[in-house]
Design a protein around this motif. Structure first.
Motif, PDB file in Angstrom:
ATOM      1  N   THR A   1      -8.746   9.060 -17.494  1.00 21.86           N
ATOM      2  CA  THR A   1      -8.380   8.133 -16.314  1.00 21.86           C
ATOM      3  C   THR A   1      -9.752   8.328 -15.574  1.00 21.86           C
ATOM      4  O   THR A   1     -10.831   8.747 -15.828  1.00 21.86           O
ATOM      5  CB  THR A   1      -7.590   8.346 -15.712  1.00 21.86           C
ATOM      6  N   THR A   2     -10.539   6.200 -16.132  1.00 19.46           N
ATOM      7  CA  THR A   2     -12.069   6.278 -15.879  1.00 19.46           C
ATOM      8  C   THR A   2     -11.554   5.480 -14.496  1.00 19.46           C
ATOM      9  O   THR A   2     -10.628   4.463 -14.967  1.00 19.46           O
ATOM     10  CB  THR A   2     -12.477   5.756 -16.837  1.00 19.46           C
ATOM     11  N   VAL A   3     -11.859   5.976 -13.322  1.00 16.42           N
ATOM     12  CA  VAL A   3     -11.902   4.268 -12.054  1.00 16.42           C
ATOM     13  C   VAL A   3     -13.191   3.850 -12.250  1.00 16.42           C
ATOM     14  O   VAL A   3     -14.247   4.716 -11.764  1.00 16.42           O
ATOM     15  CB  VAL A   3     -11.288   4.832 -11.037  1.00 16.42           C
ATOM     16  N   VAL A   4     -13.541   2.217 -12.029  1.00 15.27           N
ATOM     17  CA  VAL A   4     -15.008   2.079 -12.200  1.00 15.27           C
ATOM     18  C   VAL A   4     -15.112   1.801 -10.277  1.00 15.27           C
ATOM     19  O   VAL A   4     -14.254   0.598  -9.629  1.00 15.27           O
ATOM     20  CB  VAL A   4     -14.623   0.599 -12.809  1.00 15.27           C
ATOM     21  N   ARG A   5     -15.925   2.071  -9.913  1.00 15.89           N
ATOM     22  CA  ARG A   5     -16.374   2.699  -8.615  1.00 15.89           C
ATOM     23  C   ARG A   5     -16.376   1.234  -7.820  1.00 15.89           C
ATOM     24  O   ARG A   5     -15.675   0.799  -6.803  1.00 15.89           O
ATOM     25  CB  ARG A   5     -16.754   3.157  -7.593  1.00 15.89           C
ATOM     26  N   ASP A   6     -17.002   0.555  -8.725  1.00 14.38           N
ATOM     27  CA  ASP A   6     -17.905  -1.302  -7.893  1.00 14.38           C
ATOM     28  C   ASP A   6     -15.888  -2.490  -8.146  1.00 14.38           C
ATOM     29  O   ASP A   6     -16.157  -3.038  -7.280  1.00 14.38           O
ATOM     30  CB  ASP A   6     -18.992  -1.865  -8.258  1.00 14.38           C
ATOM     31  N   ALA A   7     -15.161  -2.020  -9.111  1.00 18.11           N
ATOM     32  CA  ALA A   7     -14.672  -2.789  -9.426  1.00 18.11           C
ATOM     33  C   ALA A   7     -13.324  -2.282  -8.489  1.00 18.11           C
ATOM     34  O   ALA A   7     -11.985  -3.285  -9.261  1.00 18.11           O
ATOM     35  CB  ALA A   7     -14.415  -2.565 -10.555  1.00 18.11           C
ATOM     36  N   CYS A   8     -13.101  -2.082  -7.793  1.00 20.96           N
ATOM     37  CA  CYS A   8     -11.936  -1.314  -6.579  1.00 20.96           C
ATOM     38  C   CYS A   8     -12.353  -1.993  -5.303  1.00 20.96           C
ATOM     39  O   CYS A   8     -12.799  -1.786  -4.817  1.00 20.96           O
ATOM     40  CB  CYS A   8     -11.948   0.024  -7.106  1.00 20.96           C
ATOM     41  N   GLY A   9     -10.763  -2.238  -4.267  1.00 22.26           N
ATOM     42  CA  GLY A   9     -11.546  -2.439  -3.685  1.00 22.26           C
ATOM     43  C   GLY A   9     -10.453  -2.617  -2.416  1.00 22.26           C
ATOM     44  O   GLY A   9      -9.127  -1.948  -2.957  1.00 22.26           O
ATOM     45  N   ASP A  10     -10.978  -2.191  -1.253  1.00 26.56           N
ATOM     46  CA  ASP A  10      -9.423  -2.210   0.025  1.00 26.56           C
ATOM     47  C   ASP A  10     -10.191  -2.275   1.074  1.00 26.56           C
ATOM     48  O   ASP A  10     -10.808  -3.849   1.511  1.00 26.56           O
ATOM     49  CB  ASP A  10      -9.682  -0.552   0.448  1.00 26.56           C
ATOM     50  N   ARG A  11      -9.458  -2.544   1.961  1.00 26.29           N
ATOM     51  CA  ARG A  11      -9.686  -4.004   3.453  1.00 26.29           C
ATOM     52  C   ARG A  11     -10.597  -2.845   4.433  1.00 26.29           C
ATOM     53  O   ARG A  11     -10.559  -3.354   5.717  1.00 26.29           O
ATOM     54  CB  ARG A  11      -8.408  -3.531   3.611  1.00 26.29           C
ATOM     55  N   HIS A  12     -10.589  -1.832   4.025  1.00 25.60           N
ATOM     56  CA  HIS A  12     -11.384  -0.869   4.770  1.00 25.60           C
ATOM     57  C   HIS A  12     -12.629   0.245   4.105  1.00 25.60           C
ATOM     58  O   HIS A  12     -11.799   0.448   3.588  1.00 25.60           O
ATOM     59  CB  HIS A  12     -10.998  -0.215   5.631  1.00 25.60           C
ATOM     60  N   SER A  13     -13.498   0.659   4.183  1.00 30.42           N
ATOM     61  CA  SER A  13     -14.449   1.226   3.209  1.00 30.42           C
ATOM     62  C   SER A  13     -13.885   3.025   3.818  1.00 30.42           C
ATOM     63  O   SER A  13     -14.085   3.618   2.484  1.00 30.42           O
ATOM     64  CB  SER A  13     -15.818   1.028   4.439  1.00 30.42           C
ATOM     65  N   GLU A  14     -13.578   3.409   4.718  1.00 26.35           N
ATOM     66  CA  GLU A  14     -12.965   4.514   4.798  1.00 26.35           C
ATOM     67  C   GLU A  14     -12.078   5.262   4.085  1.00 26.35           C
ATOM     68  O   GLU A  14     -12.482   6.162   2.850  1.00 26.35           O
ATOM     69  CB  GLU A  14     -12.422   4.889   6.361  1.00 26.35           C
ATOM     70  N   PRO A  15     -10.983   4.130   3.684  1.00 25.35           N
ATOM     71  CA  PRO A  15     -10.252   4.813   2.618  1.00 25.35           C
ATOM     72  C   PRO A  15     -10.047   4.490   1.605  1.00 25.35           C
ATOM     73  O   PRO A  15      -9.989   5.512   0.568  1.00 25.35           O
ATOM     74  CB  PRO A  15      -8.560   4.020   2.838  1.00 25.35           C
ATOM     75  N   HIS A  16     -11.392   3.298   1.555  1.00 27.91           N
ATOM     76  CA  HIS A  16     -12.015   2.991   0.028  1.00 27.91           C
ATOM     77  C   HIS A  16     -12.099   4.447  -0.741  1.00 27.91           C
ATOM     78  O   HIS A  16     -12.225   5.436  -1.337  1.00 27.91           O
ATOM     79  CB  HIS A  16     -12.211   2.417   0.026  1.00 27.91           C
ATOM     80  N   GLU A  17     -13.516   4.899  -0.266  1.00 22.09           N
ATOM     81  CA  GLU A  17     -13.994   6.049  -0.050  1.00 22.09           C
ATOM     82  C   GLU A  17     -13.656   7.486  -0.367  1.00 22.09           C
ATOM     83  O   GLU A  17     -13.824   8.288  -1.468  1.00 22.09           O
ATOM     84  CB  GLU A  17     -15.375   6.240   1.292  1.00 22.09           C
ATOM     85  N   ALA A  18     -12.579   7.309   0.651  1.00 18.52           N
ATOM     86  CA  ALA A  18     -11.849   9.068   0.848  1.00 18.52           C
ATOM     87  C   ALA A  18     -10.933   9.327  -0.678  1.00 18.52           C
ATOM     88  O   ALA A  18     -10.892  10.159  -0.966  1.00 18.52           O
ATOM     89  CB  ALA A  18     -10.968   8.898   1.974  1.00 18.52           C
ATOM     90  N   ASN A  19     -10.258   7.737  -1.547  1.00 20.34           N
ATOM     91  CA  ASN A  19      -9.214   8.214  -2.008  1.00 20.34           C
ATOM     92  C   ASN A  19     -10.153   8.125  -3.742  1.00 20.34           C
ATOM     93  O   ASN A  19      -9.909   8.515  -4.045  1.00 20.34           O
ATOM     94  CB  ASN A  19      -8.653   6.836  -2.305  1.00 20.34           C
ATOM     95  N   LEU A  20     -11.294   7.179  -3.672  1.00 18.28           N
ATOM     96  CA  LEU A  20     -12.583   7.529  -4.335  1.00 18.28           C
ATOM     97  C   LEU A  20     -12.984   9.063  -4.528  1.00 18.28           C
ATOM     98  O   LEU A  20     -13.097   9.659  -5.622  1.00 18.28           O
ATOM     99  CB  LEU A  20     -13.297   6.509  -4.317  1.00 18.28           C
ATOM    100  N   PHE A  21     -12.973   9.886  -3.117  1.00 13.80           N
ATOM    101  CA  PHE A  21     -13.875  11.335  -3.845  1.00 13.80           C
ATOM    102  C   PHE A  21     -12.899  11.581  -3.947  1.00 13.80           C
ATOM    103  O   PHE A  21     -12.614  13.013  -4.745  1.00 13.80           O
ATOM    104  CB  PHE A  21     -14.280  11.206  -1.987  1.00 13.80           C
ATOM    105  N   ASP A  22     -11.318  11.936  -3.999  1.00 13.95           N
ATOM    106  CA  ASP A  22     -10.170  12.430  -4.322  1.00 13.95           C
ATOM    107  C   ASP A  22      -9.792  12.273  -5.721  1.00 13.95           C
ATOM    108  O   ASP A  22      -9.504  13.809  -5.982  1.00 13.95           O
ATOM    109  CB  ASP A  22      -9.185  11.836  -3.425  1.00 13.95           C
ATOM    110  N   MET A  23      -9.932  10.610  -6.082  1.00 13.19           N
ATOM    111  CA  MET A  23     -10.000  10.757  -7.374  1.00 13.19           C
ATOM    112  C   MET A  23     -10.647  11.184  -8.815  1.00 13.19           C
ATOM    113  O   MET A  23     -10.791  12.118  -9.881  1.00 13.19           O
ATOM    114  CB  MET A  23      -9.893   9.241  -7.681  1.00 13.19           C
ATOM    115  N   GLN A  24     -11.686  11.314  -7.879  1.00 14.84           N
ATOM    116  CA  GLN A  24     -12.885  12.106  -8.572  1.00 14.84           C
ATOM    117  C   GLN A  24     -12.558  13.053  -9.349  1.00 14.84           C
ATOM    118  O   GLN A  24     -13.021  14.584  -9.772  1.00 14.84           O
ATOM    119  CB  GLN A  24     -14.434  11.519  -8.420  1.00 14.84           C
ATOM    120  N   ALA A  25     -12.123  13.656  -7.724  1.00 15.08           N
ATOM    121  CA  ALA A  25     -12.184  15.689  -7.953  1.00 15.08           C
ATOM    122  C   ALA A  25     -11.457  15.946  -8.457  1.00 15.08           C
ATOM    123  O   ALA A  25     -11.002  17.038  -9.391  1.00 15.08           O
ATOM    124  CB  ALA A  25     -12.153  15.648  -6.164  1.00 15.08           C
TER     125      ALA A  25
END
Length: 207
Positions: free
Chosen positions: A165-189
């Motif tokens: 599974t590959t997640v494209v950071r720039d091509a995902c979005g959320d209503r606020h930057s904090e849950p966006h970044e936190a979930n990208l971090f956790d998916m990457q981990a």
């Protein structure tokens, strides 16, 4: 804790999933509700859509499958279960509501598959996993909305079904930057490799 967050997680979660040899692109829930400022689901995510469209163009150039998802409920939301009960804005996805339409700039082509779902994951109670397996896909590339909701749920299920599974950071979005970044971090981990638009397009261009 003296270590930085990145250094601390790298001790346990520094692995890489890598890319497969037979990818498919999944575009999750790019629908009008997230782009209409008058809708309670509005998330100011046009940049994510534009990035996803560029990744989609690269996918078409090399002939890999492109699959779009949307959320559709029958009248009254009877097929939405506890999710529909819990999340009131899901009423925007009752069949026929224009908030469930594709946004400007995104129209599925005749060669793209559209999968309608009722729950966060694109895999839950849909034909997606078996369809990808039948296609010989080993790598699912995720783009979509929202990062902390349907993208994350689809990411976990993609990995759980055995897909790289590959997640494209720039091509995902959320209503606020904090849950966006936190979930990208956790998916990457734990579940996927999170890459940039530039990285995934470069990979697709050498398939």
């Amino acid at each position: 804790m003296s270590d930085s967050l990145d250094a601390n997680y790298a001790k346990a979660y520094g692995g890489k999933a890598g890319f497969g040899t037979s990818p498919a692109l999944l575009m999750i829930d790019f629908v009008e509700a997230y782009f209409d400022p008058d809708c309670d689901l509005f998330a100011d995510v046009d940049d994510a859509l534009q990035s996803a469209l560029r990744v989609r163009e690269a996918a078409h150039k090399v002939g890999i499958p492109v699959i779009l998802t949307n959320v559709v409920y029958q009248d009254g939301g009877l097929d939405g279960g506890r999710f529909f009960e819990k999340v009131r804005p899901l009423r925007n996805f009752l069949r026929g509501n224009p908030m469930g339409d594709w946004p400007r700039g995104l129209t599925p082509t005749e060669n793209e598959l559209v999968i309608s779902k009722q729950y966060p994951s694109a895999f839950f109670s849909t034909s997606l996993a078996s369809t990808l397996t039948a296609m010989g896909v080993d790598n699912v590339i995720l783009t979509g909305l929202t990062t902390s909701g349907c993208v994350r749920a689809s990411c976990v299920d993609s990995m759980s079904h055995g897909f790289i599974t590959t997640v494209v950071r720039d091509a995902c979005g959320d209503r606020h930057s904090e849950p966006h970044e936190a979930n990208l971090f956790d998916m990457q981990a734990k579940y996927a490799d999170v890459v940039s638009e530039e990285e995934i397009i470069a990979h697709l261009n050498v398939l």
